[in-house]
Design an enzyme around this catalytic site. Structure first.
Site, short mmCIF file in Angstrom:
data_model
loop_
_atom_site.label_atom_id
_atom_site.label_comp_id
_atom_site.label_asym_id
_atom_site.label_seq_id
_atom_site.Cartn_x
_atom_site.Cartn_y
_atom_site.Cartn_z
N GLY A 25 40.28 37.39 31.34
CA GLY A 25 39.02 37.42 31.77
C GLY A 25 39.10 38.04 33.39
O GLY A 25 40.29 38.59 34.04
N ASP B 184 44.89 38.74 38.33
CA ASP B 184 45.50 37.37 38.11
C ASP B 184 46.96 37.13 37.17
O ASP B 184 47.80 36.38 37.48
CB ASP B 184 44.78 36.31 37.57
CG ASP B 184 44.33 36.73 36.27
OD1 ASP B 184 43.82 37.74 36.07
OD2 ASP B 184 44.27 35.66 35.22
N ARG C 271 44.17 47.73 43.03
CA ARG C 271 43.71 46.31 42.49
C ARG C 271 44.80 45.60 41.55
O ARG C 271 45.42 46.33 40.93
CB ARG C 271 42.43 46.34 41.92
CG ARG C 271 41.94 44.70 41.54
CD ARG C 271 42.14 44.57 40.11
NE ARG C 271 41.46 43.54 39.64
CZ ARG C 271 41.64 42.83 38.68
NH1 ARG C 271 42.47 43.12 37.54
NH2 ARG C 271 40.89 41.66 38.17
N THR D 46 43.55 40.92 27.90
CA THR D 46 45.08 40.56 28.56
C THR D 46 45.71 39.87 27.48
O THR D 46 45.28 38.96 27.06
CB THR D 46 44.91 39.86 29.85
OG1 THR D 46 44.26 40.78 30.62
CG2 THR D 46 46.26 39.26 30.32
#
Ligand code: ASP
Length: 329
Positions: A243, A222, A219, A191
């Site tokens: 992560g 974050d 899904r 990311t």
């Protein structure tokens, strides 16, 4: 695996901008006029991002060096990775979910605490720009799924197939076993979270991802969640994460790190404490990676991760390079 070849402290570009004589307050409750010399530090424009996405920080720097805003710098910086089909964890060319659909998550936050996000967005290469439109053109903060996609078309974004030949083949291969693994430091943790400070000393941030490869359909991680994958407070600093998103959400990681900096910790100390909080909730668990990156109002940076392998890219008046982070393990 080219992004795993870290350019430890390399200087791959010449800084075109020297530190300006502008000053910024270290003590935010005071006005500049009331500050003594010792309370002030020079404003140092800077762009940092997770991992070694040097084309992204170079683009952000192009914006900053001509006096552009931190908000434009972070948007345009992360767009480079969204458009890069060889980056299989962000934007077009990102790996799909278990059903074979590429679904993207992104958010953006400005100096005034305004923010926008899109989650579970299909068929649009630049979710960060849709997130910015949500922030600027609607009274809302998050748009999801079909609604986000419809909004994007209304705003002029083009429909595109985000699955590439390479990710289609990998998906077909994956389907043979359909194993879901959060392997440490493989390509599915790339990311891009970016933070920047502009010539006015203002901070902005952006975060964009295709999320965990082969995730359950629907899904959301974050990365598009303000406070988890990204947080900016223009008085203090900003933080972003990469992560396993579920663990970052459980600690509201980026908000936590900014608040730790508000209490006096350096960006490095705050990132370390952020990882420690996560590890406290996961005692003995070693099968996941998290990397935090933070910047404070003075342009100091820090990064920390669970396992070795995380680094961040940094471009400021002293040069352009990659900083390898220390790790909990
Ligand atoms: N944080 C992202 C997510 O959980 C994934 C990653 O950084 O690899 O969706």
């Amino acid at each position: 695996m080219k992004r795993r070849k870290f350019l430890k402290n390399s200087t791959t570009g010449t800084a075109a901008l020297v530190a300006t004589p502008l000053m910024v307050s270290c003590k935010n409750e005071k006005t500049t006029a009331s500050l003594s010399e010792s309370d002030q530090v020079p404003i140092k424009p800077i762009a940092v991002c997770t991992w070694n996405f040097q084309n992204a920080t170079a683009k952000a720097w192009d914006v900053l060096k001509i006096g552009g805003s931190a908000l434009d710098a972070v948007e345009q910086g992360v767009m480079v990775e969204e458009a890069d089909v060889t980056n299989e964890t962000v934007g077009k060319g990102g790996r799909p979910d278990r059903d074979g659909h590429v679904t993207l998550d992104a958010c953006i936050m400005d100096k005034d605490g305004n923010c926008g996000a899109v989650v579970y967005l299909k068929n649009i290469t630049h979710p960060v720009s849709v997130a910015r439109k949500v922030m600027e053109e609607t009274p809302h903060i998050i748009l999801a799924g079909k609604g986000a996609e419809k909004f994007a078309y209304e705003q002029g974004f083009k429909k595109e197939d985000l699955l590439t030949e390479s990710t289609r083949k990998q998906y077909e291969e994956w389907k043979k076993t359909s194993k879901y693994e959060t392997t440490i430091n493989i390509e599915n943790h790339d990311t891009i979270g970016m933070l920047a400070i502009d010539k006015n000393g203002d901070i902005a941030g952006a975060c964009t991802t295709s999320g965990m490869a082969y995730k359950v359909a629907g899904r959301v991680g974050d990365s598009p969640i303000i406070g988890a994958g990204l947080y900016v407070d223009n008085e203090v600093g900003g933080a972003t994460a990469t992560g396993v998103g579920e663990e970052v959400i459980r600690t509201v990681g980026s908000f936590l790190i900014v608040e730790l900096m508000r209490q006096g910790k350096s960006p490095q100390e705050a990132c370390e404490e952020g990882v420690r909080r996560i590890m406290k909730k996961n005692e003995g668990r070693e099968d996941f990676q998290i990397g935090f990156l933070a910047i404070n109002k003075q342009g100091e940076t820090g990064g920390y991760c669970v396992h070795p392998g995380f680094s961040y890219q940094k471009y400021d008046p002293s040069g352009h390079g990659n900083v390898v982070s220390n790790s909990f393990y």
